[in-house]
Design an enzyme around this catalytic site. Structure first.
Site, PDB file in Angstrom:
ATOM      1  CB  SER A 117       1.515  13.604  33.560  1.00 54.95           C
ATOM      2  OG  SER A 117       2.248  14.692  32.418  1.00 54.95           O
ATOM      3  CD  GLU A 214       1.898   8.118  30.567  1.00 55.98           C
ATOM      4  OE1 GLU A 214       1.410   8.683  29.487  1.00 55.98           O
ATOM      5  OE2 GLU A 214       2.209   8.815  31.478  1.00 55.98           O
ATOM      6  CG  HIS A 276      -0.111  11.911  28.791  1.00 57.72           C
ATOM      7  ND1 HIS A 276       0.710  11.043  29.421  1.00 57.72           N
ATOM      8  CD2 HIS A 276      -0.063  13.199  29.284  1.00 57.72           C
ATOM      9  CE1 HIS A 276       1.512  12.040  29.955  1.00 57.72           C
ATOM     10  NE2 HIS A 276       0.791  13.197  30.026  1.00 57.72           N
TER      11      HIS A 276
END
Length: 308
Positions: A117, A214, A276
């Protein structure tokens, strides 16, 4: 052109690891539970001084920029610390990255960075400034680390016995554009990659790279804008393959990817299972690998972490 990076030493039982919070504040109960899980691996866990802080004005930050940078730097410079775990993502790493003395960090022995992230900013900086392999993997202050035995075990094996995790695939892996490619793994959270272009990290382009992508909670048009920006800046020039991870709570991403990246004429693999999602796999960054989009596999040329 991307080149393979230095693999830091793997972990051993009894090693000391540090937990830092360079981004968002960490719920205390999740942090405590994550630390217990790490200790279950026979690791000594050092929670850095400001991890439990919350910024006095901006509640989306875990303490001040200077405090978050100091925790990260002190953890990396500590000769007893073998790995640095980012507690959670959110936002904030880009605010502390330039407060870090990267020359000082480069003078120390390499160690393992774990996170995903917002940690994409740190992954790219570690690659650029330190030349060290890092792990795009689950973080101890997140529900995916706490609730998923699959995620924890894949991370543990990558850290302690990386030979057994060189072949990476997931139950949802599928071909978007067929073919094979060899290159160096790079990438991460696409929104962070897009907002980092032009400010020193990531690298000028992904030339020679197998690009991992992602994200979470983004609509299709937002993914379109990020990828379009990266294409227009030339960041994708020379990339040899693309591997998609999870797109938790996102719109229909794959049609956007095919529309924008399909014309590059390189293999594209969908849903390898990192990022995630509920059971995120650990994927090393900076390692030479072979992508087989037809077989649904990403195979590392050598273990991500070295011996010591």
């Amino acid at each position: 052109m991307l080149r393979p990076l230095i693999g830091p030493p793997r972990l051993r039982p009894g090693d000391t690891v540090a937990v830092v919070a360079p981004s968002g504040p960490v719920p205390a109960e999740r942090l405590d539970a994550g630390v217990r899980r790490l200790r279950d691996w026979d690791l000594e866990v050092q929670v850095m001084p400001h991890v439990r802080d919350t910024h006095p004005v901006h509640s989306y930050l875990a303490g001040s920029d200077a405090a978050r940078a100091a925790d990260f730097q002190e953890a990396w410079l500590d000769p007893d610390v073998r790995a640095v775990f980012v507690a959670r993502g959110g936002y904030g790493a880009s605010r502390m990255i330039d407060l870090t003395d990267w020359d000082a960090l480069a003078a120390t022995d390499p160690k393992v960075l774990v996170g995903y992230s917002d940690c994409t900013v740190l992954h790219q900086a570690v690659a650029q400034h330190l030349g060290v392999v890092s792990l795009h993997g689950p973080m101890p202050g997140t529900t995916s680390f706490l609730d998923s035995l699959v995620a924890r075990e894949h991370l543990r094996r990558t850290l302690f016995e990386p030979e057994v995790t060189q072949a990476i695939t997931g139950p949802g892996a599928h071909t978007l554009v067929g073919g094979t490619a060899r290159g160096v793994t790079t990438g991460g959270c696409v929104s962070l990659l897009a907002t980092s272009v032009g400010v020193g990290s990531p690298a000028p382009s992904a030339a020679g790279g197998i690009v991992l992508l992602e994200d979470v909670d983004e609509q299709a048009y937002r993914i379109d804008s990020f990828l379009t920006h990266l294409l227009r800046t030339g960041w994708f020039d020379g990339a040899v393959g693309v591997v998609l991870g999870s797109w938790q709570d996102c719109g229909a991403v794959e049609p956007v990817v095919l529309d924008l990246l399909g014309p590059l004429g390189i293999p594209v693999l969908g849903e390898l299972g990192f990022g995630h999602g509920p059971d995120p796999l650990t994927v090393p960054l900076g390692v030479e690998a072979r992508l087989d989009a037809d077989a649904g596999t990403l195979t590392l040329g050598e273990p991500a972490l070295g011996l010591r």
